[in-house]
Design a protein around this motif. Structure first.
Motif, PDB file in Angstrom:
ATOM      1  N   ALA A 164      83.496   3.614 -35.113  1.00  0.00           N
ATOM      2  CA  ALA A 164      83.667   4.995 -35.604  1.00  0.00           C
ATOM      3  C   ALA A 164      82.341   5.717 -35.412  1.00  0.00           C
ATOM      4  CB  ALA A 164      84.052   4.980 -37.078  1.00  0.00           C
ATOM      5  N   GLY A 165      82.370   6.926 -34.873  1.00  0.00           N
ATOM      6  CA  GLY A 165      81.146   7.699 -34.647  1.00  0.00           C
ATOM      7  C   GLY A 165      80.639   7.589 -33.215  1.00  0.00           C
ATOM      8  N   ASP A 166      81.155   6.632 -32.440  1.00  0.00           N
ATOM      9  CA  ASP A 166      80.714   6.521 -31.033  1.00  0.00           C
ATOM     10  C   ASP A 166      81.279   7.680 -30.221  1.00  0.00           C
ATOM     11  OD1 ASP A 166      79.400   4.184 -31.515  1.00  0.00           O
ATOM     12  OD2 ASP A 166      80.826   2.879 -30.451  1.00  0.00           O
ATOM     13  N   GLU A 167      80.467   8.188 -29.291  1.00  0.00           N
ATOM     14  CA  GLU A 167      80.992   9.214 -28.384  1.00  0.00           C
ATOM     15  C   GLU A 167      81.872   8.546 -27.328  1.00  0.00           C
ATOM     16  OE1 GLU A 167      78.253  12.043 -26.714  1.00  0.00           O
ATOM     17  OE2 GLU A 167      79.866  12.951 -25.553  1.00  0.00           O
ATOM     18  N   LEU A 168      82.971   9.206 -26.992  1.00  0.00           N
ATOM     19  CA  LEU A 168      83.902   8.652 -25.992  1.00  0.00           C
ATOM     20  C   LEU A 168      83.681   9.356 -24.667  1.00  0.00           C
ATOM     21  CD1 LEU A 168      87.073   8.718 -28.258  1.00  0.00           C
ATOM     22  CD2 LEU A 168      85.553   6.783 -27.843  1.00  0.00           C
ATOM     23  N   GLN A 169      83.546   8.551 -23.622  1.00  0.00           N
ATOM     24  CA  GLN A 169      83.331   9.154 -22.294  1.00  0.00           C
ATOM     25  C   GLN A 169      84.216   8.468 -21.268  1.00  0.00           C
ATOM     26  OE1 GLN A 169      79.646   7.772 -23.075  1.00  0.00           O
ATOM     27  NE2 GLN A 169      78.577   9.727 -23.309  1.00  0.00           N
TER      28      GLN A 169
ATOM     29  N   GLU B 231      78.687   5.111 -17.062  1.00  0.00           N
ATOM     30  CA  GLU B 231      79.068   3.833 -17.703  1.00  0.00           C
ATOM     31  C   GLU B 231      80.044   4.163 -18.836  1.00  0.00           C
ATOM     32  OE1 GLU B 231      75.421   0.768 -17.848  1.00  0.00           O
ATOM     33  OE2 GLU B 231      75.161   2.584 -19.023  1.00  0.00           O
ATOM     34  N   PRO B 232      81.269   4.571 -18.497  1.00  0.00           N
ATOM     35  CA  PRO B 232      82.187   5.066 -19.542  1.00  0.00           C
ATOM     36  C   PRO B 232      82.665   3.958 -20.477  1.00  0.00           C
ATOM     37  CG  PRO B 232      83.300   4.942 -17.421  1.00  0.00           C
ATOM     38  CD  PRO B 232      81.879   4.575 -17.158  1.00  0.00           C
ATOM     39  N   ASN B 233      83.071   4.349 -21.690  1.00  0.00           N
ATOM     40  CA  ASN B 233      83.633   3.354 -22.622  1.00  0.00           C
ATOM     41  C   ASN B 233      85.145   3.513 -22.781  1.00  0.00           C
ATOM     42  OD1 ASN B 233      83.506   5.731 -24.017  1.00  0.00           O
ATOM     43  ND2 ASN B 233      82.247   4.978 -25.720  1.00  0.00           N
ATOM     44  N   THR B 234      85.731   4.478 -22.042  1.00  0.00           N
ATOM     45  CA  THR B 234      87.196   4.658 -22.089  1.00  0.00           C
ATOM     46  C   THR B 234      87.711   4.975 -20.695  1.00  0.00           C
ATOM     47  OG1 THR B 234      87.071   7.043 -22.422  1.00  0.00           O
ATOM     48  CG2 THR B 234      87.092   5.705 -24.423  1.00  0.00           C
TER      49      THR B 234
ATOM     50  N   MET C 159      94.932  11.827 -33.966  1.00  0.00           N
ATOM     51  CA  MET C 159      94.436  11.507 -32.620  1.00  0.00           C
ATOM     52  C   MET C 159      93.190  10.634 -32.675  1.00  0.00           C
ATOM     53  SD  MET C 159      95.252  14.808 -30.285  1.00  0.00           S
ATOM     54  CE  MET C 159      95.281  13.901 -28.734  1.00  0.00           C
ATOM     55  N   ASN C 160      92.652  10.390 -33.873  1.00  0.00           N
ATOM     56  CA  ASN C 160      91.524   9.468 -34.077  1.00  0.00           C
ATOM     57  C   ASN C 160      90.212   9.906 -33.414  1.00  0.00           C
ATOM     58  OD1 ASN C 160      93.359   7.638 -35.353  1.00  0.00           O
ATOM     59  ND2 ASN C 160      94.018   6.992 -33.299  1.00  0.00           N
TER      60      ASN C 160
ATOM     61  N   ALA D  48      84.809   9.100 -31.736  1.00  0.00           N
ATOM     62  CA  ALA D  48      85.885   8.334 -32.396  1.00  0.00           C
ATOM     63  C   ALA D  48      85.751   8.456 -33.909  1.00  0.00           C
ATOM     64  CB  ALA D  48      85.794   6.869 -31.981  1.00  0.00           C
ATOM     65  N   THR D  49      86.886   8.596 -34.605  1.00  0.00           N
ATOM     66  CA  THR D  49      86.823   8.669 -36.070  1.00  0.00           C
ATOM     67  C   THR D  49      87.150   7.308 -36.685  1.00  0.00           C
ATOM     68  OG1 THR D  49      89.102   9.468 -36.092  1.00  0.00           O
ATOM     69  CG2 THR D  49      87.365  11.131 -36.274  1.00  0.00           C
ATOM     70  N   LYS D  50      87.488   6.319 -35.854  1.00  0.00           N
ATOM     71  CA  LYS D  50      87.663   4.939 -36.327  1.00  0.00           C
ATOM     72  C   LYS D  50      87.339   3.987 -35.177  1.00  0.00           C
ATOM     73  CE  LYS D  50      92.109   3.432 -35.800  1.00  0.00           C
ATOM     74  NZ  LYS D  50      93.398   3.035 -35.840  1.00  0.00           N
ATOM     75  N   GLY D  51      87.252   2.680 -35.517  1.00  0.00           N
ATOM     76  CA  GLY D  51      86.883   1.697 -34.490  1.00  0.00           C
ATOM     77  C   GLY D  51      88.094   1.281 -33.643  1.00  0.00           C
ATOM     78  N   PHE D  52      87.790   0.839 -32.398  1.00  0.00           N
ATOM     79  CA  PHE D  52      88.847   0.357 -31.494  1.00  0.00           C
ATOM     80  C   PHE D  52      88.357  -0.877 -30.763  1.00  0.00           C
ATOM     81  CE2 PHE D  52      89.714   4.827 -32.024  1.00  0.00           C
ATOM     82  CZ  PHE D  52      91.092   4.832 -32.235  1.00  0.00           C
ATOM     83  N   THR D  53      89.287  -1.787 -30.479  1.00  0.00           N
ATOM     84  CA  THR D  53      88.907  -2.934 -29.652  1.00  0.00           C
ATOM     85  C   THR D  53      89.265  -2.619 -28.206  1.00  0.00           C
ATOM     86  OG1 THR D  53      91.049  -3.910 -30.107  1.00  0.00           O
ATOM     87  CG2 THR D  53      89.217  -4.672 -31.477  1.00  0.00           C
ATOM     88  N   LYS D  54      88.669  -3.399 -27.291  1.00  0.00           N
ATOM     89  CA  LYS D  54      88.901  -3.165 -25.854  1.00  0.00           C
ATOM     90  C   LYS D  54      90.407  -3.215 -25.552  1.00  0.00           C
ATOM     91  CE  LYS D  54      87.621  -5.057 -21.417  1.00  0.00           C
ATOM     92  NZ  LYS D  54      86.864  -5.999 -20.652  1.00  0.00           N
ATOM     93  N   GLY D  55      90.906  -2.253 -24.840  1.00  0.00           N
ATOM     94  CA  GLY D  55      92.319  -2.223 -24.442  1.00  0.00           C
ATOM     95  C   GLY D  55      93.199  -1.424 -25.394  1.00  0.00           C
ATOM     96  N   GLU D  56      92.678  -1.080 -26.571  1.00  0.00           N
ATOM     97  CA  GLU D  56      93.499  -0.321 -27.524  1.00  0.00           C
ATOM     98  C   GLU D  56      93.671   1.144 -27.084  1.00  0.00           C
ATOM     99  OE1 GLU D  56      93.716  -0.455 -32.132  1.00  0.00           O
ATOM    100  OE2 GLU D  56      91.796  -1.338 -31.537  1.00  0.00           O
ATOM    101  N   VAL D  57      94.838   1.715 -27.451  1.00  0.00           N
ATOM    102  CA  VAL D  57      95.079   3.139 -27.159  1.00  0.00           C
ATOM    103  C   VAL D  57      94.415   3.970 -28.254  1.00  0.00           C
ATOM    104  CG1 VAL D  57      96.850   4.937 -26.932  1.00  0.00           C
ATOM    105  CG2 VAL D  57      97.291   2.641 -26.049  1.00  0.00           C
ATOM    106  N   ILE D  58      93.548   4.890 -27.872  1.00  0.00           N
ATOM    107  CA  ILE D  58      92.875   5.745 -28.867  1.00  0.00           C
ATOM    108  C   ILE D  58      93.776   6.919 -29.233  1.00  0.00           C
ATOM    109  CG2 ILE D  58      90.807   7.156 -29.301  1.00  0.00           C
ATOM    110  CD1 ILE D  58      89.377   5.234 -27.259  1.00  0.00           C
TER     111      ILE D  58
END
Ligand SMILES: C[S@@+](CC[C@H](N)C(=O)[O-])C[C@H]1O[C@@H](n2cnc3c(N)ncnc32)[C@H](O)[C@@H]1O
Length: 486
Positions: free
Chosen positions: A446-451, A422-425, A167-168, A192-202
């Protein structure tokens, strides 16, 4: 020849006299002879020391036996089929019994057998009660110690195996100030346990349980996955009721196995057999849900039925749906007339098919389960048309707000998402069913909190946002934007 009974009786008589004589001698010696008294004290001390050393040796042996066993024991050691489990259980019980009658040296090995029997017995609490009455207290104490170690390690391990790696994301605890008593408050969120670009499914996630908005039930929405069906020809009816429809045979089968077999109103069967017109308990629950537009009791009924189904599968999964639910945060609820009615409806609807559910649904447990659902469920948007006209349900604020809400679901991982102004997801229901996807709305490392945004990200002031967040979620926002504009 002398009668042997007389001999035995006489011998016993002689021995008794001797014993009494010795006791008298012993007593007078103890009271008068100081050397004898010292010797007695020394003997007693030596005996106490020996007993202590023996007890210590037995405890150390027991600890070592148990540690060795627990270090190597795995879930794979236990059979999975019902028949094998029964045989295994019986074999462990008799091995345990044989061992404990051999004495304290074998108590730990006996306890291991009883513990292994408990691991496969379908009603472990009942077996514990039997143990309490039938096995030596020392053995019982060791078994209970093993069980409590089990619970502790299950607790500690939870967030190392959940959420699953694919689930990353992972659940992380972060400090969040102090409470009124000066105690440090911790909060949990997803990182997040890995990086994602804008629009990617986490990740994507199917719910533990979901329910349609009551007014859509039986119309063109699937009772299991909540999918909208564009034509009547695609609807698959239930064979026993006229209340729900499915989008596929697969959904009908899954629903039947997980909860619908228990919660089906079976009104078609009642009509064909000419049974009485009084609504069945399942029907009464359904009518209450429809009239009150409150999905929570129905969701909970499904949740409990599914939990029983999951347990019956004996899948070997370490954590069940209840383990997930009981870790979710909630705001306490008090008992009111609605809850009293809901408890009664639930007990009746489930009672005939789930023995013991009556005792399980206590007022206290119901209130906590309801509060957890209310606080964590998400509104689901499965309609194809964005203009479908459904009145929003009061308890499904957390949702995709630009689409109509067609139902509600409880998600294991998604529940841990924190809010940010100001969510990132964001969440989407791209399959137009109850499966949710979390999408990156900006670059994530990777390591960013997801909100996500629990409320619509419009042009409200900090004050307005705070008021809305508090009214809907009792939440005092501590996101970066709110902290900055404080
Ligand atoms: C659905 S839970 C999210 C997971 C939760 N943080 C946990 O510890 O399990 C919602 C709760 O998280 C906390 N929370 C979420 N977003 C927050 C925010 N921006 N500021 C403060 N608390 C927040 C609040 O306690 C809220 O009631």
């Amino acid at each position: 020849m002398k009668n042997s009974t007389v001999v035995v009786a006489a011998t016993v008589g002689v021995l008794a006299v001797a014993a009494v004589g010795y006791a008298v001698y012993f007593d007078s010696k103890r009271q008068t002879d100081p050397e004898f008294k010292r010797k007695l004290k020394r003997d007693r001390k030596r005996a106490e020391k020996l007993a202590k050393a023996e007890a210590k040796r037995l405890t150390e042996k027991s600890t070592q036996d148990i540690e060795e066993f627990l270090a190597t024991a795995t879930e794979e050691d236990y059979p999975t089929s019902m028949e094998e489990r029964e045989q295994f259980c019986m074999a462990q019980l008799s091995a345990g019994e044989e061992l404990f009658v051999k004495g304290p040296e074998n108590y730990s090995l006996a306890a291991i057998c009883f513990y292994r029997a408990l691991k496969v017995y379908p009603a472990p609490a009942e077996l514990v009660m039997v143990f309490q009455k039938t096995i030596p207290p020392e053995v019982f104490t060791i078994v209970m110690g093993m069980l409590s170690k089990d619970v502790q390690s299950k607790e500690e391990k939870y967030y190392t195996v959940f959420p699953p790696k694919e689930m990353n994301v992972k659940v992380e605890e972060k400090p969040e100030g102090m409470d009124v008593n000066g105690q440090r408050v911790m909060r949990r969120g997803l990182v997040a346990t890995k990086g994602f670009t804008k629009g990617e499914v986490i990740f994507t996630e199917a719910p533990v349980i979901s329910s349609l908005e009551p007014s859509l039930e039986g119309k063109n929405f699937c009772h299991y996955c909540l999918k909208e069906m564009i034509s009547k020809d695609l609807m698959i009816p239930c064979n026993s009721c006229s209340v729900v429809v499915f989008c596929s045979d697969e959904c009908r089968t899954k629903a039947g196995q997980e909860f619908h077999e228990i919660l089906c109103t079976k009104n078609l069967l009642a009509t064909s057999t000419g049974a009485s017109a009084t609504p069945s308990p399942a029907q009464a629950l359904r009518e209450y849900t429809k009239d009150s537009r409150n999905v929570v009791p129905g969701l909970l009924a499904k949740f409990l039925a599914k939990m029983v189904h999951d347990e019956s599968l004996n899948s070997g999964a370490e954590y069940n749906s209840f383990d997930h639910l009981e870790r979710l945060v909630y705001v306490e609820k008090t008992l009111g007339p609605d809850e009293e009615k809901e408890i009664e409806l639930l007990k009746l609807a489930l009672g005939a098919n789930i023995p013991g559910i009556d005792q399980f649904i206590t007022e206290e447990r119901y209130l906590v389960m309801k509060a957890r659902l209310l606080y964590n469920i998400y509104g689901i948007s499965s309609a194809i048309s964005p203009s479908l006209n459904v009145k929003p349900m009061p308890e499904t604020h957390r949702s995709v707000r630009d689409r109509p809400i067609t139902g509600a679901g409880l998600y294991r991982t998604t529940s841990y998402l924190m809010h940010s102004c100001e969510p990132n997801t964001k969440i989407v229901y791209s399959g137009r069913d109850h499966t949710v996807s979390l999408i990156a709305t900006e670059t994530i490392k990777a390591g960013d909190e997801l909100q996500i945004g629990y409320i619509k990200n419009g042009k409200q002031s900090t004050e307005q946002r705070r008021l809305e967040l508090f009214t809907k979620y009792r939440l005092q926002c501590s996101c970066a934007l709110c902290e900055m504009t404080d």
